[in-house]
Structure formats: structure tokens, C-alpha cells
Design a protein around this motif. Sequence first.
Motif, PDB file in Angstrom:
ATOM      1  N   ARG A  68       0.871  -1.186   0.000  1.00 50.40           N
ATOM      2  CA  ARG A  68       0.000   0.000   0.000  1.00 50.40           C
ATOM      3  C   ARG A  68       0.904   1.232   0.000  1.00 50.40           C
ATOM      4  NH1 ARG A  68      -3.241  -0.711   5.431  1.00 50.40           N
ATOM      5  NH2 ARG A  68      -3.394  -2.783   4.510  1.00 50.40           N
ATOM      6  N   PRO A  69       0.438   2.345  -0.489  1.00 45.37           N
ATOM      7  CA  PRO A  69       1.308   3.527  -0.554  1.00 45.37           C
ATOM      8  C   PRO A  69       1.717   3.985   0.841  1.00 45.37           C
ATOM      9  CG  PRO A  69      -0.960   4.123  -1.074  1.00 45.37           C
ATOM     10  CD  PRO A  69      -0.905   2.629  -1.043  1.00 45.37           C
ATOM     11  N   PRO A  70       3.011   4.188   1.086  1.00 47.25           N
ATOM     12  CA  PRO A  70       3.445   4.632   2.410  1.00 47.25           C
ATOM     13  C   PRO A  70       3.099   6.088   2.694  1.00 47.25           C
ATOM     14  CG  PRO A  70       5.302   4.499   0.924  1.00 47.25           C
ATOM     15  CD  PRO A  70       4.132   3.924   0.183  1.00 47.25           C
ATOM     16  N   TYR A  71       2.717   6.818   1.670  1.00 49.98           N
ATOM     17  CA  TYR A  71       2.240   8.182   1.875  1.00 49.98           C
ATOM     18  C   TYR A  71       1.297   8.535   0.739  1.00 49.98           C
ATOM     19  CZ  TYR A  71       4.982  10.121  -1.938  1.00 49.98           C
ATOM     20  OH  TYR A  71       5.473  10.410  -3.182  1.00 49.98           O
ATOM     21  N   THR A  72       0.427   9.501   0.994  1.00 49.31           N
ATOM     22  CA  THR A  72      -0.523   9.981  -0.010  1.00 49.31           C
ATOM     23  C   THR A  72      -0.534  11.506   0.022  1.00 49.31           C
ATOM     24  OG1 THR A  72      -2.452  10.095   1.462  1.00 49.31           O
ATOM     25  CG2 THR A  72      -1.960   7.945   0.427  1.00 49.31           C
ATOM     26  N   ALA A  73      -1.479  12.100  -0.691  1.00 53.42           N
ATOM     27  CA  ALA A  73      -1.604  13.554  -0.701  1.00 53.42           C
ATOM     28  C   ALA A  73      -1.983  14.099   0.668  1.00 53.42           C
ATOM     29  CB  ALA A  73      -2.642  13.977  -1.745  1.00 53.42           C
ATOM     30  N   ASP A  74      -2.447  13.228   1.569  1.00 49.52           N
ATOM     31  CA  ASP A  74      -2.822  13.679   2.915  1.00 49.52           C
ATOM     32  C   ASP A  74      -1.617  13.844   3.837  1.00 49.52           C
ATOM     33  OD1 ASP A  74      -5.558  13.697   2.323  1.00 49.52           O
ATOM     34  OD2 ASP A  74      -5.742  11.554   2.782  1.00 49.52           O
ATOM     35  N   ASP A  75      -0.454  13.352   3.419  1.00 46.37           N
ATOM     36  CA  ASP A  75       0.738  13.392   4.267  1.00 46.37           C
ATOM     37  C   ASP A  75       1.601  14.596   3.928  1.00 46.37           C
ATOM     38  OD1 ASP A  75       0.526  10.799   5.786  1.00 46.37           O
ATOM     39  OD2 ASP A  75       0.425  10.035   3.736  1.00 46.37           O
ATOM     40  N   ARG A  76       2.065  15.273   4.956  1.00 44.37           N
ATOM     41  CA  ARG A  76       2.804  16.524   4.797  1.00 44.37           C
ATOM     42  C   ARG A  76       4.296  16.240   4.619  1.00 44.37           C
ATOM     43  NH1 ARG A  76       1.649  18.295   9.324  1.00 44.37           N
ATOM     44  NH2 ARG A  76      -0.203  19.503   8.774  1.00 44.37           N
ATOM     45  N   PHE A  77       4.911  16.880   3.632  1.00 42.88           N
ATOM     46  CA  PHE A  77       6.357  16.837   3.442  1.00 42.88           C
ATOM     47  C   PHE A  77       6.848  18.263   3.215  1.00 42.88           C
ATOM     48  CE2 PHE A  77       5.376  12.460   2.523  1.00 42.88           C
ATOM     49  CZ  PHE A  77       6.496  11.757   2.943  1.00 42.88           C
TER      50      PHE A  77
END
Length: 304
Positions: A68-77
Amino acid sequence: MGAAQRTAAAMDVGAVFPQWAFGTDASEIRDYAQGIEGLGYDYLIAYDHVLGVEATRWDAPAGGGFERPPYTADDRFTEVLTLFSFLSAHTTSLTLATSVVVLPQRQTALVAKQAAAIDIFSGGRLRLGVGVGWNHYEYEGMGMPFGRNGAMLEDQIAVLRALWSQTLVDHESDRHTLVGTGINPLPEHRIPIWVGSNNGDVALRRTAALADGWMALLMPDQSVAEAVGRLRGFLEEEGRDPATFPIEARIMQPVGEPGPWLDQVGELETLGITHLVVFSMDHTTSAGWWIDYCGRIKDLLRRR
């Protein structure tokens, strides 16, 4: 072939910038960096993703071998080079290490210019970790082709080193055309380029041939010892001394208490690992909580 054994006290110990936890409060970010510097951490690593996509776009398994994706658009970078430019003004001894800049999706000359500025502002404390990445959606969104990323990375490393060391560069390749071209100002120190990668032979050979160090970005079921053994063999093939080649390993420890992870540190010592990161994926947002966590980790390593 093996490198000399190190102790946890002899390893450089790094902390992770918890971009998934902090908001956009510059004072919290500053306080965290100054806090870990005060605790005696040698370096700070920060991750790089420019774009995220919504989870519904993913089909399992995701790129990079993730189910599964470890991050998506909901995760802040927080953009990593901008972050390090900010932190270079608020720290004095902490090495700032990218982990990793997905170099083939970025413009090489711009990265060279940004890195040179951070080198100058920080007094030579930048360690540029680079890699090929795995998220084809991110490449797509940044207008870069996803494919032959390894060959592109190799070319970019050559261009970076040329732009940092020569006032005018001539370089012709599939990706780059530079004729009498350079950046100004040049960096004031040599910027080390580390490669972060999986344990594949192609990636390890590339690291042995081109990199100043290796960041082991492995899945939990992959052996650090086995990968390090092959890497050292490839270093010898390149005529390089494995004993002087730095390697970073990482251990996830959720709460910062004694546990099996301390045994892993002992195993890494035996391998001759030079750099160690112990981190959590807790989403607590307080800089104070993170400084306390890092303090407990540092104390446990010191008391081993």
C-alpha cells in the motif's frame, strides 16, 4: 572484506525530521532541530517527496514493493532543500542530510545551485543523499519520464560534481547539454553525495562506483548484513577500501524504551556500520515530545 567493529558511541547518530507530525510552525521546527543538536546528535535526516496523490489512484502492490502507498496527498512533506536552508541559520554543528532527494525528477542544475547555497549558509554541513525513487505518479506530476532512472541518476551525479568544482562546465549527454555553463557562487566545501537504495546488485554496484556513502533503505525482511557484504565486495572491485566507506542503517523504535532494537544496534556494530538512525513514526505534533523521545534514545545508546 569486513570493516572494523564500531561501538554505538563511535557511530554517528542521526535523528529524523518528523515531517508527518509537525505543522507549518517555524518555531516548532527550529526548536526541534536545536533540541536534538543540544542532545549531541550528529545529524538530521529529512525525507523528500514533492507531490502526493490520493489513495484511490493506487493499485496494489504500489511502486517500490509496497503493498500500500506509504504516503498519499494527505501526508505533509516540507520541501527538504528549503527546510535545510532555514535550519542552516538556526543550527551550528548539526549535519543536514537529505534522505533522499529523488534526483531524476528534479532539474540537476537547480539542485546544484540550491545545494551550493546550503553549503555556504551552513558552513559545509550538507550531506546530499540521492536516489531514484519509486513513485511514478510523482514523476508524472513533475513532468519527468519514469524509466531508466538509474542511468539518469548516474549522469546527474557527474553533472553535480562538475558544477560544484568548475566555474564553467562542458557536458553532453541524453539528459544534459552544458556548454561553457556554470553556477556562481560555487560551494565552499566538498558536498558529499550518498546514495540511498534497496539491496539490488545494480543499485549496490552504482553506489560502490559513484557514491561517498550508502543509506540502506531496506524492507524489514531484508538482511542488512547480506547487503553490506555484497556492497563491500563491489567496493573492492572498484579499487575502493570498504573499511573507509560509510554506511547508514536505520532502526524503527516506536516508543523509545529498551527492547529488542538494542540487540540490533549490537549487530550493526559488529558489521562496522558508521551511521545509525533510530526513529519512530508517532504522529505527536509537539517539538517537546520529539526532543524528549530523541533524548531517551540517545541515553539508551550511551548506556549500552
